[in-house]
Design a protein around this motif. Structure first.
Motif, PDB file in Angstrom:
ATOM      1  N   MET A  41       0.839  -1.180   0.000  1.00 38.78           N
ATOM      2  CA  MET A  41       0.000   0.000   0.000  1.00 38.78           C
ATOM      3  C   MET A  41       0.883   1.241   0.000  1.00 38.78           C
ATOM      4  N   THR A  42       0.728   2.088  -0.992  1.00 36.98           N
ATOM      5  CA  THR A  42       1.478   3.341  -1.063  1.00 36.98           C
ATOM      6  C   THR A  42       0.923   4.337  -0.058  1.00 36.98           C
ATOM      7  N   ILE A  43       1.834   4.990   0.658  1.00 35.91           N
ATOM      8  CA  ILE A  43       1.470   6.004   1.642  1.00 35.91           C
ATOM      9  C   ILE A  43       1.813   7.374   1.060  1.00 35.91           C
ATOM     10  N   ILE A  44       0.900   8.313   1.206  1.00 32.95           N
ATOM     11  CA  ILE A  44       1.146   9.691   0.794  1.00 32.95           C
ATOM     12  C   ILE A  44       1.348  10.507   2.061  1.00 32.95           C
ATOM     13  N   ARG A  45       2.458  11.205   2.124  1.00 32.32           N
ATOM     14  CA  ARG A  45       2.806  12.002   3.304  1.00 32.32           C
ATOM     15  C   ARG A  45       2.738  13.475   2.938  1.00 32.32           C
ATOM     16  N   ILE A  46       1.980  14.229   3.720  1.00 33.60           N
ATOM     17  CA  ILE A  46       1.827  15.665   3.534  1.00 33.60           C
ATOM     18  C   ILE A  46       2.356  16.352   4.791  1.00 33.60           C
ATOM     19  N   VAL A  47       3.252  17.313   4.614  1.00 32.64           N
ATOM     20  CA  VAL A  47       3.770  18.082   5.747  1.00 32.64           C
ATOM     21  C   VAL A  47       3.637  19.563   5.392  1.00 32.64           C
ATOM     22  N   ARG A  48       2.818  20.280   6.177  1.00 36.27           N
ATOM     23  CA  ARG A  48       2.574  21.713   5.963  1.00 36.27           C
ATOM     24  C   ARG A  48       3.387  22.486   6.987  1.00 36.27           C
ATOM     25  N   MET A  49       4.220  23.407   6.488  1.00 39.13           N
ATOM     26  CA  MET A  49       5.129  24.146   7.352  1.00 39.13           C
ATOM     27  C   MET A  49       4.998  25.642   7.099  1.00 39.13           C
ATOM     28  N   THR A  50       4.892  26.401   8.185  1.00 38.36           N
ATOM     29  CA  THR A  50       4.840  27.860   8.104  1.00 38.36           C
ATOM     30  C   THR A  50       6.170  28.404   8.612  1.00 38.36           C
ATOM     31  N   PHE A  51       6.834  29.168   7.766  1.00 39.94           N
ATOM     32  CA  PHE A  51       8.160  29.677   8.096  1.00 39.94           C
ATOM     33  C   PHE A  51       8.126  31.163   8.446  1.00 39.94           C
ATOM     34  N   LEU A  52       9.109  31.560   9.214  1.00 37.83           N
ATOM     35  CA  LEU A  52       9.319  32.984   9.443  1.00 37.83           C
ATOM     36  C   LEU A  52       9.601  33.612   8.078  1.00 37.83           C
ATOM     37  N   PRO A  53       9.024  34.782   7.787  1.00 40.08           N
ATOM     38  CA  PRO A  53       9.196  35.382   6.452  1.00 40.08           C
ATOM     39  C   PRO A  53      10.654  35.504   6.017  1.00 40.08           C
ATOM     40  N   GLU A  54      11.523  35.833   6.941  1.00 43.85           N
ATOM     41  CA  GLU A  54      12.934  36.002   6.592  1.00 43.85           C
ATOM     42  C   GLU A  54      13.692  34.677   6.449  1.00 43.85           C
ATOM     43  N   LYS A  55      13.001  33.549   6.688  1.00 40.66           N
ATOM     44  CA  LYS A  55      13.662  32.237   6.637  1.00 40.66           C
ATOM     45  C   LYS A  55      13.212  31.370   5.465  1.00 40.66           C
ATOM     46  N   THR A  56      12.291  31.867   4.619  1.00 40.58           N
ATOM     47  CA  THR A  56      11.805  31.028   3.520  1.00 40.58           C
ATOM     48  C   THR A  56      12.909  30.682   2.522  1.00 40.58           C
ATOM     49  N   SER A  57      13.781  31.624   2.236  1.00 39.21           N
ATOM     50  CA  SER A  57      14.883  31.347   1.298  1.00 39.21           C
ATOM     51  C   SER A  57      15.823  30.299   1.861  1.00 39.21           C
ATOM     52  N   THR A  88       5.381  19.753   1.780  1.00 38.74           N
ATOM     53  CA  THR A  88       6.048  18.652   1.087  1.00 38.74           C
ATOM     54  C   THR A  88       5.003  17.565   0.848  1.00 38.74           C
ATOM     55  N   HIS A  89       5.064  16.994  -0.333  1.00 37.43           N
ATOM     56  CA  HIS A  89       4.140  15.940  -0.766  1.00 37.43           C
ATOM     57  C   HIS A  89       5.025  14.787  -1.226  1.00 37.43           C
ATOM     58  N   SER A  90       4.956  13.681  -0.504  1.00 39.20           N
ATOM     59  CA  SER A  90       5.790  12.538  -0.872  1.00 39.20           C
ATOM     60  C   SER A  90       4.982  11.251  -0.859  1.00 39.20           C
ATOM     61  N   HIS A  91       5.453  10.284  -1.651  1.00 32.91           N
ATOM     62  CA  HIS A  91       4.837   8.965  -1.712  1.00 32.91           C
ATOM     63  C   HIS A  91       5.880   7.953  -1.246  1.00 32.91           C
ATOM     64  N   TRP A  92       5.444   6.996  -0.444  1.00 33.21           N
ATOM     65  CA  TRP A  92       6.314   5.974   0.122  1.00 33.21           C
ATOM     66  C   TRP A  92       5.713   4.605  -0.107  1.00 33.21           C
ATOM     67  N   GLU A  93       6.566   3.611  -0.269  1.00 30.21           N
ATOM     68  CA  GLU A  93       6.082   2.252  -0.521  1.00 30.21           C
ATOM     69  C   GLU A  93       5.189   1.730   0.592  1.00 30.21           C
ATOM     70  N   SER A  94       5.468   2.160   1.833  1.00 28.88           N
ATOM     71  CA  SER A  94       4.705   1.658   2.979  1.00 28.88           C
ATOM     72  C   SER A  94       4.940   2.554   4.183  1.00 28.88           C
ATOM     73  N   VAL A  95       4.151   2.341   5.219  1.00 33.32           N
ATOM     74  CA  VAL A  95       4.361   3.051   6.480  1.00 33.32           C
ATOM     75  C   VAL A  95       5.758   2.732   7.013  1.00 33.32           C
ATOM     76  N   GLU A  96       6.174   1.496   6.852  1.00 32.61           N
ATOM     77  CA  GLU A  96       7.487   1.080   7.358  1.00 32.61           C
ATOM     78  C   GLU A  96       8.628   1.816   6.671  1.00 32.61           C
ATOM     79  N   THR A  97       8.548   1.997   5.344  1.00 31.59           N
ATOM     80  CA  THR A  97       9.641   2.695   4.662  1.00 31.59           C
ATOM     81  C   THR A  97       9.674   4.172   5.059  1.00 31.59           C
ATOM     82  N   LEU A  98       8.494   4.775   5.249  1.00 32.50           N
ATOM     83  CA  LEU A  98       8.445   6.157   5.727  1.00 32.50           C
ATOM     84  C   LEU A  98       9.034   6.249   7.131  1.00 32.50           C
ATOM     85  N   ASP A  99       8.631   5.338   8.006  1.00 31.01           N
ATOM     86  CA  ASP A  99       9.150   5.347   9.378  1.00 31.01           C
ATOM     87  C   ASP A  99      10.654   5.102   9.405  1.00 31.01           C
ATOM     88  N   ASN A 100      11.128   4.209   8.547  1.00 31.52           N
ATOM     89  CA  ASN A 100      12.576   3.948   8.478  1.00 31.52           C
ATOM     90  C   ASN A 100      13.329   5.208   8.071  1.00 31.52           C
TER      91      ASN A 100
END
Length: 96
Positions: free
Chosen positions: A1-17, A53-65
Motif C-alpha cells: 500500500m502506497t502512503i502519501i505524506r503531507i507536511v505543511r510548514m509555516t516559516f518565518l518570512p525572513e527564513k523562507t529562502s 512537502t508531498h511525498s509517496h512511500w512504498e509503505s508506512v514502514e519505509t516512511l518510518d525507516n
C-alpha cells in the motif's frame, strides 16, 4: 500500500529562502531513500511563508525507516528552527 505524506510548514518570512536552499540541497537524497517513490515541494498561493512537502512511500514502514535515519534528523533540526508555527503532518492512502 502506497502512503502519501503531507507536511505543511509555516516559516518565518525572513527564513523562507533558507528553507528552500535546504530543500534543494537534500531533495535528491530524499528521493533516493529506500521506499521513496515521489517528492514535491509546494508553496501556498495565498501565503508565501507556507510550504508543503508531498511525498509517496512504498509503505508506512519505509516512511518510518526514513524518519529514523540520521539524515532526516539533521534536516529536521535545520528546518524546525525556521518555523513561525508548528508544522502539520499526516499520512494518507489513496481510496479511489
Amino acid at each position: 500500500m502506497t502512503i502519501i505524506r503531507i507536511v505543511r510548514m509555516t516559516f518565518l518570512p525572513e527564513k523562507t529562502s533558507e528553507f528552500q536552499r535546504i530543500f534543494e540541497q537534500c531533495k535528491n537524497d530524499i528521493r533516493s531513500m529506500p521506499g521513496c517513490l515521489h517528492l514535491e515541494l509546494w508553496r501556498d498561493v495565498d501565503d508565501p511563508n507556507i510550504f508543503v512537502t508531498h511525498s509517496h512511500w512504498e509503505s508506512v514502514e519505509t516512511l518510518d525507516n526514513y524518519r529514523r535515519t540520521e539524515f532526516f534528523g539533521l534536516i529536521w533540526k535545520k528546518t524546525k528552527i525556521l518555523f513561525a508555527d508548528a508544522p502539520m503532518a499526516f499520512s494518507v492512502e489513496k481510496v479511489s
